[in-house]
Scaffold this motif. Structure first.
Motif: not given
Length: 148
Positions: A78-80, A84-87, A106-118, A135-140
């Motif tokens: 959320r802070t990033s 930055e204004g984007n994801l 990342a989605r092509h329009d930049g409104l979503a990012v999928w991450l696999l985290l360890r 999402g843009a603001t607020p980020v989910e």
């Protein structure tokens, strides 16, 4: 003589309630409520972090520790996004000593990012989560438990 010689007696007749019918209905309602509570508890305990209830009796100590790590990941995302204004910078911002990004999409329009985290969860070991930041603001920030 008239009609006074014939007097009719009217009385109100009411049926007595059947005690077995109301007891049966009460029993059915109580059992239905208990079954509903059991189903909800089972669903919540499947992934209490994703459902937002990392508390006893749904989550054990390991899941509570994992929730603390995921809270820091969500806060960093959320802070990033706010700074930055984007994801686009989110994968770099969530990386920490106890979080490793294994895969990013990342989605092509930049409104979503999928991450696999360890995640390195204290006193538990390694766990993996699939995280979606959208999402843009607020980020989910939503996540689910996956096998590593």
């Amino acid at each position: 003589m008239g009609t006074l010689g014939v007097v009719k007696h009217w009385s109100l007749v009411s049926a007595r309630p059947q005690p077995t019918g109301s007891r049966h209905a009460t029993l059915v309602v109580v059992l239905s409520v208990l079954a509903g509570i059991a189903v909800v508890g089972r669903v919540l305990s499947a992934d209490p972090i994703a459902y937002g209830v990392p508390v006893w009796p749904f989550a054990d100590t390991a899941e509570q520790a994992e929730s603390r790590v995921m809270t820091s990941v969500a806060s960093a995302a959320r802070t990033s996004a706010a700074n930055e204004g984007n994801l686009k910078k989110i994968p770099e911002s969530v990386t920490a000593t106890d979080v490793e990004v294994l895969r990013t999409r990342a989605r092509h329009d930049g409104l979503a990012v999928w991450l696999l985290l360890r995640l390195e969860v204290p006193a538990v070991g390694t766990r993996c989560r699939e995280v979606v930041v959208s999402g843009a603001t607020p980020v989910e920030v939503n996540s689910r438990h996956v096998t590593c």
